[in-house]
Scaffold this active site. Structure first.
Site, PDB file in Angstrom:
ATOM      1  N   GLY A   7       2.651  -1.333   4.432  1.00 20.83           N
ATOM      2  CA  GLY A   7       2.794   0.193   4.173  1.00 20.83           C
ATOM      3  C   GLY A   7       4.526   0.533   3.617  1.00 20.83           C
ATOM      4  N   GLY A   8       4.999   0.951   4.940  1.00 22.37           N
ATOM      5  CA  GLY A   8       6.207   1.850   4.912  1.00 22.37           C
ATOM      6  C   GLY A   8       7.251   0.882   4.111  1.00 22.37           C
TER       7      GLY A   8
ATOM      8  CG  HIS B 296      -5.746   1.560   5.054  1.00 25.97           C
ATOM      9  ND1 HIS B 296      -5.415   2.333   6.149  1.00 25.97           N
ATOM     10  CD2 HIS B 296      -4.684   0.738   4.973  1.00 25.97           C
ATOM     11  CE1 HIS B 296      -4.199   2.114   6.643  1.00 25.97           C
ATOM     12  NE2 HIS B 296      -3.584   1.351   5.841  1.00 25.97           N
TER      13      HIS B 296
ATOM     14  CB  SER C 108       5.178  -2.166  11.980  1.00 29.82           C
ATOM     15  OG  SER C 108       4.730  -1.126  12.180  1.00 29.82           O
TER      16      SER C 108
ATOM     17  CD  GLU D 132      -3.586  -2.986   6.977  1.00 32.01           C
ATOM     18  OE1 GLU D 132      -2.440  -2.985   6.624  1.00 32.01           O
ATOM     19  OE2 GLU D 132      -4.151  -1.736   6.957  1.00 32.01           O
TER      20      GLU D 132
ATOM     21  CD  GLU E 145      -3.016   5.240   6.687  1.00 38.14           C
ATOM     22  OE1 GLU E 145      -2.981   5.392   5.569  1.00 38.14           O
ATOM     23  OE2 GLU E 145      -2.040   4.621   7.357  1.00 38.14           O
TER      24      GLU E 145
ATOM     25  N   GLY F 276       2.449   1.923  10.796  1.00 39.76           N
ATOM     26  CA  GLY F 276       3.519   2.966  10.774  1.00 39.76           C
ATOM     27  C   GLY F 276       3.890   3.351  11.986  1.00 39.76           C
TER      28      GLY F 276
ATOM     29  CG  ASN G 190      -1.615   1.437   1.182  1.00 39.83           C
ATOM     30  OD1 ASN G 190      -1.970   2.084   0.541  1.00 39.83           O
ATOM     31  ND2 ASN G 190      -2.376   1.332   2.690  1.00 39.83           N
ATOM     32  CD1 TRP G 191       3.061   0.980  -3.159  1.00 38.36           C
ATOM     33  CD2 TRP G 191       3.493   2.265  -4.902  1.00 38.36           C
ATOM     34  NE1 TRP G 191       3.741   0.404  -4.385  1.00 38.36           N
ATOM     35  CE2 TRP G 191       4.042   1.256  -5.354  1.00 38.36           C
ATOM     36  CE3 TRP G 191       3.520   3.616  -5.813  1.00 38.36           C
ATOM     37  CZ2 TRP G 191       4.454   0.893  -6.649  1.00 38.36           C
ATOM     38  CZ3 TRP G 191       4.076   3.378  -7.004  1.00 38.36           C
ATOM     39  CH2 TRP G 191       4.526   1.933  -7.291  1.00 38.36           C
ATOM     40  CE  LYS G 192       0.241   3.372   4.894  1.00 37.04           C
ATOM     41  NZ  LYS G 192      -0.107   3.555   6.286  1.00 37.04           N
TER      42      LYS G 192
HETATM   43  C1  PEP Z   1      -0.818   0.012   6.015  1.00 34.01           C
HETATM   44  O1  PEP Z   1      -0.936   1.069   5.929  1.00 34.01           O
HETATM   45  O2  PEP Z   1      -1.729  -0.769   5.577  1.00 34.01           O
HETATM   46  C2  PEP Z   1       0.483  -0.664   6.819  1.00 34.01           C
HETATM   47  C3  PEP Z   1       0.214  -1.974   7.048  1.00 34.01           C
HETATM   48  O3  PEP Z   1       1.511   0.388   7.025  1.00 34.01           O
HETATM   49  P1  PEP Z   1       2.770  -0.127   7.848  1.00 34.01           P
HETATM   50  O4  PEP Z   1       3.312  -1.371   7.010  1.00 34.01           O
HETATM   51  O5  PEP Z   1       3.737   1.179   7.396  1.00 34.01           O
HETATM   52  O6  PEP Z   1       2.783  -0.170   8.853  1.00 34.01           O
END
Ligand code: PEP
Length: 262
Positions: A238-239, A101, A217, A171, A103, A177, A9-11
Site C-alpha cells: 500500500g503506502g 481487501h 506495511s 493481509e 478496507e 497502514g 495498491n494505490w487506494k
Molecule cells: C494494503 O492496503 O494492501 C497494504 C498492505 O497497505 P500498507 O502497505 O500501507 O500497509
C-alpha cells in the site's frame, strides 16, 4: 520457487499528473528504461483508482508492468450507481482485480457471500483475482487467527475457481497502514495454513502453484526478510507503492531474497 509478484495498491491516491510520474518511475526501474538493468525476475502489478486505469494502460503500453483494479461489481452491467463491472475494468487493459481487501470489508460491509460472487465474476472474465484475507488485532490476540482465515477462505474459494486465475493475499488488518508488519515467522505460519486449506480445496500439487502474497506495511527495509520466507510468493504493497523509488526497492529486495533462497 515461484516468481514473486509485487503488487501496488494505490487506494484512493494520485491525480493524473502524479500517476504519470509514478508509473514512469516504476517503468524505468522495471523495464530498465531509466538506465539500470531491467528487473526480469519478478512480476509487477499496479492497481490505481478507476479513473486512472485507461491513462495508466496507455502509459504502460509495451511495459512488463501489469495493470489491475482494486475492486469490481459481480454483475456485468446494470443499475448499480457508482459501481464498475469486471468487463469494464477488463476493457481498460487490467489483468488482475483485488477482491476482499480489508478496507472493503471494514468500510463497505463486504462479506463472504458477496465476495464469492465477485471472485467468480473476475475469473469468468478470464482475469486473475487477488483474494485478500486477514485477521484484526482483536482476533489475533483472541487466538482466532486460524479460524478467521479458514472462514474467509472457505466461504469464498472452491474448486470452481480456477487455480491458475487465483492469488491469495494474507493481509493482517493490524499491519495495514500501521507501520507494524507481521514478522517473517508470523507471515510464514499463516501462509502455511493458507496453503494447507488450498490443498484441501484443490490438491497439494495445484495448491503449490498458487502464489500467496503478504501485505501489511511492506517497506524497502523489511521486504527482503519477508520475501525470503518459502511460503511467501510476493507482496501486496500500500503506502510504499506510492513512491517509485520505494516500490522499486521492494521489487529489487524481493528478487534478491528469492535468488539467495535458491
Ligand atoms: C494494503 O492496503 O494492501 C497494504 C498492505 O497497505 P500498507 O502497505 O500501507 O500497509
Amino acid at each position: 520457487m515461484q516468481t514473486p509478484l509485487i503488487a501496488g495498491n494505490w487506494k484512493m491516491h494520485k491525480t493524473l499528473a502524479q500517476a504519470r510520474d509514478l508509473v514512469k518511475g516504476i517503468r524505468d526501474a522495471v523495464d530498465g528504461t531509466g538506465g539500470g538493468a531491467p528487473i526480469t525476475a519478478a512480476e509487477v502489478l499496479v492497481c490505481p483508482p478507476f479513473h486512472l486505469l485507461f491513462p495508466m494502460a496507455k502509459a504502460l503500453a509495451g511495459s512488463r508492468v501489469m495493470l489491475g483494479a482494486q475492486n469490481a461489481h459481480f454483475e456485468p452491467q446494470g443499475a448499480f450507481t457508482g459501481e464498475i463491472a469486471v468487463p469494464m475494468v477488463k476493457e481498460t487493459g487490467c489483468t488482475h482485480v483485488i477482491i476482499g481487501h480489508s478496507e472493503r470489508r471494514q468500510h463497505f460491509g463486504e462479506t463472504g457471500p458477496l465476495l464469492a460472487k465477485k471472485v467468480r465474476a473476475v475469473v469468468a472474465a478470464e482475469l486473475t483475482v487477488i483474494y485478500c484475507v486477514g485477521e484484526t488485532l482483536d482476533e489475533r490476540e483472541g487466538g482466532k487467527t486460524y479460524s478467521v482465515i479458514e472462514r474467509q477462505l472457505g466461504e469464498v474459494l472452491a474448486k470452481d475457481v480456477p487455480a491458475e486465475r487465483l492469488l491469495v493475499a494474507y493481509e493482517p488488518v493490524w499491519a495495514i497502514g500501521t507501520g507494524r508488519n507481521a514478522t517473517p515467522g508470523q507471515a510464514q505460519e499463516v501462509h502455511s495454513l493458507i496453503r494447507s486449506r488450498l490443498s484441501a480445496i484443490y490438491d497439494g500439487r495445484t495448491a503449490g502453484t498458487i502464489r500467496i502474497l503478504y501485505g501489511g506495511s511492506v517497506k524497502p527495509g523489511n521486504a527482503a526478510d519477508l520475501m525470503s520466507q518459502p511460503g511467501v510468493g510476493g507482496a501486496l504493497v500500500g503506502g510504499a507503492c506510492l513512491e517509485a523509488a520505494d516500490f522499486a526497492a521492494i521489487i529489487r529486495a524481493a528478487v534478491g531474497a528469492r535468488s539467495q533462497a535458491r
